[in-house]
Motif scaffolding. Structure first.
Motif, short mmCIF file in Angstrom:
data_model
loop_
_atom_site.label_atom_id
_atom_site.label_comp_id
_atom_site.label_asym_id
_atom_site.label_seq_id
_atom_site.Cartn_x
_atom_site.Cartn_y
_atom_site.Cartn_z
N MET A 182 0.86 -1.16 0.00
CA MET A 182 0.00 0.00 0.00
C MET A 182 0.91 1.23 0.00
N HIS A 216 -10.09 -10.57 -0.59
CA HIS A 216 -10.43 -9.34 -1.30
C HIS A 216 -11.93 -9.04 -1.23
N THR A 262 -8.74 -5.95 7.23
CA THR A 262 -8.34 -5.99 5.82
C THR A 262 -6.84 -5.82 5.66
N LEU A 291 -3.42 -7.58 3.15
CA LEU A 291 -2.69 -6.73 2.23
C LEU A 291 -1.23 -6.64 2.67
N GLU A 292 -0.41 -6.19 1.79
CA GLU A 292 0.99 -5.98 2.16
C GLU A 292 1.10 -4.60 2.80
N ILE A 344 -9.55 -2.08 -3.88
CA ILE A 344 -8.97 -3.36 -3.44
C ILE A 344 -9.51 -4.50 -4.28
N HIS A 395 -7.35 -6.81 -7.04
CA HIS A 395 -7.22 -8.26 -6.87
C HIS A 395 -7.76 -9.02 -8.09
#
Length: 187
Positions: free
Chosen positions: A1, A70, A123, A127-128, A179, A183
């Motif tokens: 992000m 996702h 969430t 995610l990274e 998002i 994905h």
């Protein structure tokens, strides 16, 4: 992000706290930097704490729900965003002016305005995200916007409360869509 995405997310999450801070400022006859900092610290602290808790909870279940993560992120963010948008459209029947900064009052308000941040934290587990940097950033942005909200409320009244909630809701919905589309390979 990336930093810009995180900034937009932090601003979106801060809008509930900003709106409540506006109401606090409206109720205060005289504001001081200290009062503004107390409001900012409560809201900023909880906006940082809640996504951290959500991250820990989400991370525990990450392996089990990776295939649909996702969709979960999308659903949570869109749900929260739509609720914020709906809240922004409601007419306030009675405005209760409460300038109390007592811990029990501020605790309740801080928790109430940061529940959406808990879901966002969940969430983050999919995610990274550097969680420490993300929650710190969210907390600082909320702190600053909450302090500004007290000032805005004291100067302008409740004129901007519903607009802040509407903007925050739209931002969260758009972030959820982003998002999902990333994905699915659209971006």
């Amino acid at each position: 992000m990336n930093l810009m995405t995180l900034f937009v997310l932090a601003v979106g999450l801060s809008m509930d706290a900003f709106a409540v801070a506006v109401c606090k400022g409206l109720a205060m006859r005289k504001i001081t930097l200290g009062k503004m900092a107390v409001v900012g610290a409560w809201f900023g602290g909880f906006q940082a704490l809640m996504p951290a808790i959500g991250y820990v909870l989400g991370y525990q279940f990450k392996d089990r729900i990776m295939a649909v993560d996702h969709w979960i992120a999308f659903a949570l963010l869109v749900f929260i965003g739509i609720n914020m948008i709906r809240e922004s459209r409601k007419e306030e029947d009675e405005m209760t002016e409460d300038d109390s900064l007592k811990p029990h009052t501020m605790f309740i308000l801080a928790v109430a305005t940061s529940i959406d941040a808990l879901a966002v934290g969940i969430t983050f587990a999919f995610l990274e995200v550097n969680i420490l940097a993300a929650v710190s950033f969210i907390g600082v942005i909320t702190f600053v916007l909450s302090m500004a909200g007290v000032r805005v409320g004291n100067v302008f009244g409740t004129r901007y409360k519903s607009r802040a909630e509407l903007a925050g809701g739209v931002i969260l919905v758009l972030f959820g869509v982003k998002i999902l589309l990333e994905h699915l390979g659209v971006f």
